[in-house]
Design an enzyme around this catalytic site. Sequence first.
Site, short mmCIF file in Angstrom:
data_model
loop_
_atom_site.label_atom_id
_atom_site.label_comp_id
_atom_site.label_asym_id
_atom_site.label_seq_id
_atom_site.Cartn_x
_atom_site.Cartn_y
_atom_site.Cartn_z
N ASP A 1 0.86 -1.18 0.00
CA ASP A 1 0.00 0.00 0.00
C ASP A 1 0.90 1.24 0.00
O ASP A 1 2.13 1.13 -0.05
CB ASP A 1 -0.93 0.00 1.23
CG ASP A 1 -2.28 0.63 0.94
OD1 ASP A 1 -2.31 1.68 0.27
OD2 ASP A 1 -3.31 0.08 1.39
N GLY B 1 4.16 1.52 -2.51
CA GLY B 1 4.13 1.95 -3.89
C GLY B 1 2.74 2.32 -4.36
O GLY B 1 1.80 2.41 -3.57
N ASP B 2 2.63 2.54 -5.67
CA ASP B 2 1.39 2.93 -6.33
C ASP B 2 0.87 1.75 -7.11
O ASP B 2 1.49 1.33 -8.10
CB ASP B 2 1.66 4.12 -7.25
CG ASP B 2 0.44 4.57 -8.02
OD1 ASP B 2 -0.65 3.97 -7.85
OD2 ASP B 2 0.57 5.54 -8.81
N PHE B 3 -0.26 1.18 -6.69
CA PHE B 3 -0.72 -0.06 -7.34
C PHE B 3 -1.22 0.15 -8.77
O PHE B 3 -1.47 -0.80 -9.48
CB PHE B 3 -1.73 -0.81 -6.49
CG PHE B 3 -2.98 -0.07 -6.05
CD1 PHE B 3 -3.69 0.76 -6.90
CD2 PHE B 3 -3.46 -0.25 -4.76
CE1 PHE B 3 -4.85 1.40 -6.50
CE2 PHE B 3 -4.63 0.38 -4.34
CZ PHE B 3 -5.32 1.21 -5.21
N HIS C 1 -14.03 -1.40 -6.21
CA HIS C 1 -15.28 -0.62 -6.15
C HIS C 1 -15.03 0.87 -5.91
O HIS C 1 -15.95 1.68 -6.07
CB HIS C 1 -16.23 -1.20 -5.10
CG HIS C 1 -15.88 -0.90 -3.68
ND1 HIS C 1 -16.79 -0.99 -2.66
CD2 HIS C 1 -14.70 -0.54 -3.09
CE1 HIS C 1 -16.20 -0.68 -1.50
NE2 HIS C 1 -14.95 -0.41 -1.74
#
Length: 355
Positions: free
Chosen positions: A212, A237-239, A256
């Site tokens: 995350d 990190g940036d998913f 969602h």
Amino acid sequence: MGTAGERAAGGAHGGDGGGAALIDAALGFVFPAALRAAALARVADHLSEGPRTPAEVAAATDTDPAALTRVLRLLATRGLFGEDEQGRFRLEAAGQALRSDVPGSVRDGILMITDRTFWLPAGRMDHCLSTGGSVFEDIFAKPFFDHFAQDAETAAVFHDGMAAMSGVENGPIADAYDFPRTGTVVDVGGGQGGFLAAVLRASPGLNGVLYDRAHVVAGHRLGDDAALADRWSTAEGDFFTDVPRGDILLLKRILHDWQDEQCVRLLRACRRSLAPGGRVLVVDAVIAPDNRPHQAKDLDLLMMASLVGRERTHEDFRALLAEAGLRLTRVCSTPTVLSVVEARAADEAPETGGS
């Protein structure tokens, strides 16, 4: 206005037909408002040892006795509290989860759902109907997650609330799916790590990675469980751009939050990091094609008002996964409102028995 029973009786005898029921429905927002007030004041905590008068609870919670009586009276109509002949209120079994000091507490979840970041946009849902988009930025001047990034207090409400909601569902979901005996499971956007911990406890041969943003991972709770020692690590990190490599990639209550194109970017990042023979598991509500009540339909409107995402149907998930190079293989129901949508690489040979 009369009591609910009187109004219902009037409607049943040819008065205003279904109008009384609709008026009751319109008043429905008062209950979560009272529930929030009681949760903020920790009323349930102060009634955990037995009945007390409103004056006694008010003194302990720094609230007004008369106002507290009125709030407790409404919540008693829902079975959370009860009142005896001496005017003392007690905590009923249905209200135990409102306590902050018990396993399975949902107090933080209630505070999150009723926080102004959801409450105010929901009150302007007509804007969503007019524009087709969220009203959140009109109210708070920034998109949902950008607002949290600048407001640590609100972000804590959100992350603590998600952890509370997840706490009652993580174990049943982990037990409902047949995880492999060995390998690496990556909880993508896994927050404080509650679901990853449940999966690792249910499958002792697995190792895990909690992935995350840095400020979210910093608040993880994995170290609290001795049974997980030496079986987990964290990654930041940036998913949307990169995901740690793994045999199982988990996405619980993630898709969602986002529009389809953002979901496809995330799923493509997962596809690139998926080990041969691995699986992507999307853990989300799946809207059934009927008009039966389901919490997913309520959550769907919260997503519409405050975020940019939505809850999805079986076919919605199939289309998203296909665009990302993945193939939906099955949907596993769980004892919760969430299902496990399983996917594998689209170019991988199908197994017999897949759906």
